[in-house]
Design an enzyme around this catalytic site. Structure first.
Site, PDB file in Angstrom:
ATOM      1  N   HIS A 154       0.967  -1.174  -0.125  1.00  0.00           N
ATOM      2  CA  HIS A 154       0.069  -0.110   0.000  1.00  0.00           C
ATOM      3  C   HIS A 154       1.001   1.106   0.060  1.00  0.00           C
ATOM      4  CE1 HIS A 154      -2.653   3.090   2.078  1.00  0.00           C
ATOM      5  NE2 HIS A 154      -3.678   2.548   1.346  1.00  0.00           N
ATOM      6  N   VAL A 185       1.218   4.010   1.600  1.00  0.00           N
ATOM      7  CA  VAL A 185       1.952   4.369   2.962  1.00  0.00           C
ATOM      8  C   VAL A 185       3.094   3.268   3.318  1.00  0.00           C
ATOM      9  CG1 VAL A 185       0.116   5.707   3.856  1.00  0.00           C
ATOM     10  CG2 VAL A 185       0.282   3.097   4.642  1.00  0.00           C
ATOM     11  N   LYS A 186       3.171   2.150   2.802  1.00  0.00           N
ATOM     12  CA  LYS A 186       4.150   1.259   3.378  1.00  0.00           C
ATOM     13  C   LYS A 186       5.839   1.538   2.812  1.00  0.00           C
ATOM     14  CE  LYS A 186       1.482  -1.438   5.531  1.00  0.00           C
ATOM     15  NZ  LYS A 186      -0.237  -1.152   4.855  1.00  0.00           N
ATOM     16  N   HIS A 187       6.523   0.707   3.352  1.00  0.00           N
ATOM     17  CA  HIS A 187       8.030   0.905   2.688  1.00  0.00           C
ATOM     18  C   HIS A 187       8.283   1.093   1.392  1.00  0.00           C
ATOM     19  CE1 HIS A 187       8.141  -0.946   6.678  1.00  0.00           C
ATOM     20  NE2 HIS A 187       9.344  -0.223   7.031  1.00  0.00           N
TER      21      HIS A 187
END
Length: 397
Positions: free
Chosen positions: A192, A194-196
């Protein structure tokens, strides 16, 4: 002291600083465009390449890319054989998908409480919750910190359980110098924005077990296979395929995986920057009265998806809601991760009640997530600290 923005004062920042965001550059855009111009848009060579690179990065034999992290968890539960009457133990302090994936297959989520220091699932409470119906454990690497994998895997061996590690927060995290993704029976990662790293939406399951891998592949594509070793009739033409089970269309596209490959090349740099920002946060916030900074186990080297502080609310006149809204008015994109799953109305309708996991419920009341992403500058972090000082000084007793 400057007047709080929520009371009509001037905000610390002119522009809004989100708690998390993707980091996309021209190289990322180019690989997507190149793939869009190729012969493949959906499942093609970039999917396979992405899977191979993820598996190599975490040190696993196999990786299966899917349309999103929730689909990956659903597939893992299917591969684990979860069905009607089976219980699966997980944590309440997580996004609902960690438990919903059990419900999708007719199983029953069982919530073990959390450790008050790490906020990860309490291994002792896992063992207390095991019954003859328990089939699997879904521990979550909350904020990026690895769960106590050695103890969890020992429990799983003792009671003949499957471990599906929910590492949506934790790609790049190391547990005792070994990357998560290579230790549990299956490990899920999310991509997603907002992930790394991101593929827009996307997820992956890694495993070292060939049988689990084949089940995951089957589930991702309607339960359909063209693999002659799996089909019941091998005397048909090259057009032939068979549906062996009831699967889903959880495929990911080639252009998403092209983006994933490009992002993966930058992952270590992203993690390095996240750790730099966390070190600054820890240094500055450890001196701030009424704020508890995140605890990290010596066995975990977190890749830091989230930076979650705990407010000692007894030291303030305002509650968490007032402090939260005041910080947002200063244009600081705070968030809360998470509402304990068993407190959601849907789960209450299923019979789960408040008081089931008292530590998680208490922790939830005081946690706030501060902005953390690799595109943040040190000046952005300074704004967060100034806003936090401004708001907490106003509400301090």
């Amino acid at each position: 002291m400057d007047k709080l923005a929520i009371l009509g004062g001037t905000p610390i920042r002119k522009d809004y600083l989100p708690y998390g965001r993707q980091n996309i550059d021209e190289e990322d855009i180019k690989v997507i465009v190149d793939t869009l111009k190729s012969d493949y848009l959906t499942t093609g060579p970039k999917v396979k390449e992405f899977e191979e690179k993820i598996a190599k990065y975490v040190g696993a034999k196999y990786a299966v890319a899917l349309s999103n992290g929730t689909a990956a968890l659903h597939a893992a539960c299917y591969a684990a054989g979860i069905g009607e009457g089976d219980e699966v133990i997980t944590t309440p302090l997580t996004f609902a998908a960690s438990a919903n994936c059990v419900l999708y297959l007719g199983g029953t989520p069982v919530f073990a409480d959390i450790d008050p220091k790490t906020y990860n699932i309490d291994v002792e409470d896992i063992e207390r919750k095991i019954t003859d119906k328990t089939k699997a454990i879904i521990p979550v690497d909350y904020t990026g910190q690895a769960v106590d994998l050695d103890k969890i895997m020992e429990l799983a061996k003792k009671y003949n359980l499957i471990v599906i590690e929910d590492s949506a927060h934790a790609i790049g995290t190391e547990y005792k110098d070994k990357k998560v993704g290579s230790i549990a029976d299956m490990t899920e990662f999310s991509f997603h924005p907002v992930k790394h790293i991101t593929t827009g939406e996307g997820g992956v399951i890694t495993t070292n077990d060939k049988d689990l891998y084949e089940k995951l592949i089957l589930f991702r594509t309607h339960g359909i296979t063209r693999d002659s070793d799996l089909m019941t009739d091998n005397n048909q033409g090259s057009w032939y395929y068979e549906q062996l089970d009831l699967g889903f269309n959880y495929r990911i596209t080639d252009f998403q995986c092209a983006l994933g490959i490009s992002q993966l090349n930058k992952l270590d740099d992203f993690i390095h920057r996240r750790r730099e920002l966390v070190n600054i946060y820890n240094d500055k916030l450890s001196k701030m009265d009424g704020v508890i900074t995140p605890y990290e186990s010596k066995d975990s080297n977190s890749s830091w998806h989230l930076y979650v502080i705990q407010l000692e609310l007894e030291k303030f006149n305002g509650d968490r809601k007032e402090i939260f809204e005041a910080l947002k008015a200063e244009n600081i994109g705070v968030n809360v991760h998470y509402i304990p799953v068993h407190l959601h109305p849907y789960y209450k309708k299923l019979g789960y009640e408040k008081g089931l996991c008292p530590v998680a419920e208490r922790v939830y009341e005081g946690i706030i997530t501060l902005p953390l992403h690799p595109s943040m500058k040190n000046e952005d972090l300074d704004d967060v600290i100034m806003a936090l000082e401004k708001v907490l000084d106003y509400y301090r007793k």
